[in-house]
Motif scaffolding. Structure first.
Motif, PDB file in Angstrom:
ATOM      1  N   ILE A 116     -13.612  19.365 -24.814  1.00  0.00           N
ATOM      2  CA  ILE A 116     -14.364  19.438 -23.564  1.00  0.00           C
ATOM      3  C   ILE A 116     -14.706  18.035 -23.101  1.00  0.00           C
ATOM      4  O   ILE A 116     -14.696  17.085 -23.883  1.00  0.00           O
ATOM      5  N   GLY A 117     -14.988  17.910 -21.821  1.00  0.00           N
ATOM      6  CA  GLY A 117     -15.296  16.603 -21.263  1.00  0.00           C
ATOM      7  C   GLY A 117     -16.782  16.363 -21.117  1.00  0.00           C
ATOM      8  O   GLY A 117     -17.620  17.224 -21.405  1.00  0.00           O
ATOM      9  N   GLY A 118     -17.107  15.174 -20.655  1.00  0.00           N
ATOM     10  CA  GLY A 118     -18.495  14.804 -20.415  1.00  0.00           C
ATOM     11  C   GLY A 118     -18.553  13.411 -19.827  1.00  0.00           C
ATOM     12  O   GLY A 118     -17.550  12.682 -19.803  1.00  0.00           O
ATOM     13  N   ASP A 119     -19.734  13.032 -19.347  1.00  0.00           N
ATOM     14  CA  ASP A 119     -19.880  11.698 -18.771  1.00  0.00           C
ATOM     15  C   ASP A 119     -20.680  10.761 -19.664  1.00  0.00           C
ATOM     16  O   ASP A 119     -20.889   9.599 -19.331  1.00  0.00           O
ATOM     17  N   THR A 120     -21.141  11.287 -20.797  1.00  0.00           N
ATOM     18  CA  THR A 120     -21.839  10.472 -21.782  1.00  0.00           C
ATOM     19  C   THR A 120     -21.280  10.831 -23.151  1.00  0.00           C
ATOM     20  O   THR A 120     -21.117  12.013 -23.465  1.00  0.00           O
ATOM     21  N   VAL A 121     -20.984   9.812 -23.947  1.00  0.00           N
ATOM     22  CA  VAL A 121     -20.243  10.003 -25.197  1.00  0.00           C
ATOM     23  C   VAL A 121     -20.954   9.262 -26.319  1.00  0.00           C
ATOM     24  O   VAL A 121     -21.620   8.248 -26.092  1.00  0.00           O
TER      25      VAL A 121
ATOM     26  N   GLU B  66     -21.065  25.403 -23.502  1.00  0.00           N
ATOM     27  CA  GLU B  66     -21.470  26.681 -24.083  1.00  0.00           C
ATOM     28  C   GLU B  66     -21.653  26.588 -25.596  1.00  0.00           C
ATOM     29  O   GLU B  66     -22.020  27.579 -26.236  1.00  0.00           O
ATOM     30  N   GLY B  67     -21.378  25.411 -26.167  1.00  0.00           N
ATOM     31  CA  GLY B  67     -21.450  25.236 -27.606  1.00  0.00           C
ATOM     32  C   GLY B  67     -20.093  24.897 -28.175  1.00  0.00           C
ATOM     33  O   GLY B  67     -19.116  24.699 -27.442  1.00  0.00           O
ATOM     34  N   ALA B  68     -20.018  24.812 -29.496  1.00  0.00           N
ATOM     35  CA  ALA B  68     -18.773  24.433 -30.169  1.00  0.00           C
ATOM     36  C   ALA B  68     -18.413  25.462 -31.226  1.00  0.00           C
ATOM     37  O   ALA B  68     -19.292  26.082 -31.837  1.00  0.00           O
TER      38      ALA B  68
ATOM     39  N   LEU C 175     -13.623  22.164 -32.729  1.00  0.00           N
ATOM     40  CA  LEU C 175     -13.677  21.118 -33.742  1.00  0.00           C
ATOM     41  C   LEU C 175     -12.835  21.556 -34.937  1.00  0.00           C
ATOM     42  O   LEU C 175     -13.127  22.571 -35.575  1.00  0.00           O
ATOM     43  N   ASN C 176     -11.787  20.795 -35.234  1.00  0.00           N
ATOM     44  CA  ASN C 176     -10.838  21.156 -36.282  1.00  0.00           C
ATOM     45  C   ASN C 176     -11.312  20.592 -37.618  1.00  0.00           C
ATOM     46  O   ASN C 176     -11.277  19.379 -37.845  1.00  0.00           O
ATOM     47  N   ALA C 177     -11.737  21.486 -38.518  1.00  0.00           N
ATOM     48  CA  ALA C 177     -12.176  21.087 -39.861  1.00  0.00           C
ATOM     49  C   ALA C 177     -11.189  21.575 -40.911  1.00  0.00           C
ATOM     50  O   ALA C 177     -11.579  21.938 -42.022  1.00  0.00           O
TER      51      ALA C 177
ATOM     52  N   GLN D  77     -23.162  21.689 -39.852  1.00  0.00           N
ATOM     53  CA  GLN D  77     -23.910  20.559 -39.306  1.00  0.00           C
ATOM     54  C   GLN D  77     -23.185  19.854 -38.160  1.00  0.00           C
ATOM     55  O   GLN D  77     -23.642  18.809 -37.683  1.00  0.00           O
ATOM     56  N   GLN D  78     -22.083  20.423 -37.695  1.00  0.00           N
ATOM     57  CA  GLN D  78     -21.396  19.818 -36.561  1.00  0.00           C
ATOM     58  C   GLN D  78     -22.249  19.951 -35.302  1.00  0.00           C
ATOM     59  O   GLN D  78     -23.030  20.894 -35.140  1.00  0.00           O
ATOM     60  N   THR D  79     -22.071  19.027 -34.391  1.00  0.00           N
ATOM     61  CA  THR D  79     -22.921  18.957 -33.209  1.00  0.00           C
ATOM     62  C   THR D  79     -22.665  20.130 -32.263  1.00  0.00           C
ATOM     63  O   THR D  79     -21.549  20.349 -31.814  1.00  0.00           O
ATOM     64  N   GLY D  80     -23.722  20.884 -31.984  1.00  0.00           N
ATOM     65  CA  GLY D  80     -23.636  21.965 -31.018  1.00  0.00           C
ATOM     66  C   GLY D  80     -22.896  23.196 -31.500  1.00  0.00           C
ATOM     67  O   GLY D  80     -22.579  24.089 -30.708  1.00  0.00           O
ATOM     68  N   VAL D  81     -22.639  23.297 -32.805  1.00  0.00           N
ATOM     69  CA  VAL D  81     -21.855  24.426 -33.315  1.00  0.00           C
ATOM     70  C   VAL D  81     -22.619  25.734 -33.161  1.00  0.00           C
ATOM     71  O   VAL D  81     -23.820  25.814 -33.413  1.00  0.00           O
ATOM     72  N   LYS D  82     -21.903  26.776 -32.744  1.00  0.00           N
ATOM     73  CA  LYS D  82     -22.459  28.126 -32.663  1.00  0.00           C
ATOM     74  C   LYS D  82     -21.616  29.134 -33.439  1.00  0.00           C
ATOM     75  O   LYS D  82     -22.130  30.180 -33.829  1.00  0.00           O
TER      76      LYS D  82
END
Length: 419
Positions: free
Chosen positions: A86-91, A218-220, A260-262, A288-293
């Motif tokens: 997904i994209g974003g304007d802050t990384v 919507e999450g990860a 997110l590929n683990a 513990q991944q960021t935003g994981v649902k």
């Protein structure tokens, strides 16, 4: 002291206050919409702050599962390429020294749009800082998360992360299978368009993840598995792994879900070997991944079945139940994927097939604890010989799917699971 005079003044003052109060009450009561039962909104001469606006939460757009055994670097620039989901304007960027034995120092970290090979668009260069500085030293066993960087990262876009390693570091934390070329060159060339004298390497070194801020997120979902999830035998450097293809399906459906590929090639459910076992790495690599649902658990148990001393089906089921319970304890959904066929490999035997059958039967049964079933077995096996791959999906080794098989696996995932 004249007590009489003081009392007279006090009474007079009280009468003035009473009159003023009555006037104010009458004015409020006669205002539009104002009644004695509903006096209307109070006013104040102080500016109203109102509720504070929460910061847009972070979501992982790319990640790898980290392992030990990486290469060394010494006064070199490391340029690594990744594809965002997904994209974003802050990384922000995550650098890992999880398996290092010494502190890892990196500096001159830059993000840039990737063009081709080791070349980036320098017009998009954005320097990455850590606590406001351009260098960070990460203690052994730790991970560093960068400051927020203003950088336009498009969904499905390729970005390069360049970093300079100023002093020798031995075996770094890695992800052993990048399925693409990354690049290393002498000296500090992080901000250059192309690296002079670059050499390739085909893993990820100390780069663990990239997060974005996106108000529509919507999450990860984390795909936790082994070589099939890692993309082994999919076309090199074309992002044809099934998690990549799942990400494309989500984008086509106008969904903003980080993928997110683990996966770790050779990984097992119950035993450490090629990376820590799924049991031992679940928290770090998934929960513990960021935003994981959501977590999809895929193919790791196939490698347990091929072990010299394989666990029984019951033992694999008990391990899977632990994953399910721990994921639920973290407040996340756990989706179970059935095990794909593997007859035809050099380690297949009837005992292993019985274990695969037991695991798949458990996953499909009521009361398993799985929040959903993703039937990768049915999606990939030969209808006339269910122990073997459909010929259209077999990469040739009877274990790993080809690109078409990866696409079939991604297509088996119901996008409505990510609600």
């Amino acid at each position: 002291m004249n007590w009489t005079r003081k009392t007279t003044i006090s009474v007079a003052a009280a009468l003035v206050v009473l009159v003023v109060a009555v006037v104010l009450y009458v004015r409020r009561d006669s205002s539009p919409g104002g009644t004695s039962a509903d006096p209307g909104p109070a006013t104040s001469s102080q500016p109203s702050t109102g509720p504070s606006t929460a910061e847009t939460p972070w979501t992982g757009t790319w990640a790898v599962a980290v392992q030990n055994g990486g290469r060394s670097f010494d006064q070199q620039t490391v340029r690594q390429i990744l594809r965002a989901s997904i994209g974003g304007d802050t990384v922000r960027v995550k650098l890992s020294n999880e398996f290092g034995s010494d502190p890892l120092t990196v500096s001159a970290v830059y993000l840039a749009q990737h063009l081709q090979a080791n070349t980036v668009d320098t017009a998009t260069n954005a320097q990455v800082t850590f606590n406001g500085t351009d260098s960070v030293t990460i203690p052994a066993g730790q991970t560093a998360v960068s400051d927020a960087v203003q950088f336009t990262l498009p969904a499905g876009g390729d970005v390069a992360v360049s970093a300079y390693v100023p002093a020798r570091i031995g075996s770094v934390t890695q992800h052993s299978f990048a399925n693409r070329h990354n690049y290393v060159a002498a000296g500090n060339q992080s901000a250059k368009a192309s690296l002079s004298g670059a050499q390739t390497f085909d893993n990820y070194a100390f780069l663990a993840g990239v997060d974005v801020q996106n108000a529509q997120s919507e999450g990860a979902v984390v795909t936790l598995g082994a070589s099939i999830t890692d993309g082994f035998d999919s076309t090199f450097s074309e992002n044809r792994r099934w998690p990549d293809q799942l990400s494309r399906r989500l984008l086509t459906a106008n969904r903003t879900v980080g993928v997110l590929n683990a996966g770790i090639s050779g990984n097992q459910l119950t035993k450490d070997g090629a990376g820590q076992s799924a049991l031992n790495r679940l928290d770090r690599d998934a929960l513990q991944q960021t935003g994981v649902k959501w977590v999809i658990f895929s193919d790791a148990a196939i490698n347990d079945l091929g072990d010299d001393n394989p666990p029984s089906g019951d033992e694999l089921i008990q391990a899977l139940q632990q994953l399910i319970q721990r994921t639920h304890d973290a407040g996340l959904k756990f989706y179970c994927a059935t095990l794909t066929p593997y007859e035809g490999t050099d380690y297949w035997n009837e005992q292993g097939e019985a274990g695969r059958d037991a695991v798949n039967a458990f996953i499909k049964a009521d009361g398993s604890g799985c929040d959903a079933v993703i039937d990768l077995d049915t999606a990939t096996h030969d209808p006339n010989d269910p122990r073997r791959y459909n010929a259209r999906f077999n990469s040739g080794d009877w274990l790993h799917p080809n690109d078409a098989g990866m696409e079939a696996i991604a297509a088996a995932v119901d996008l409505n699971l990510f609600q």
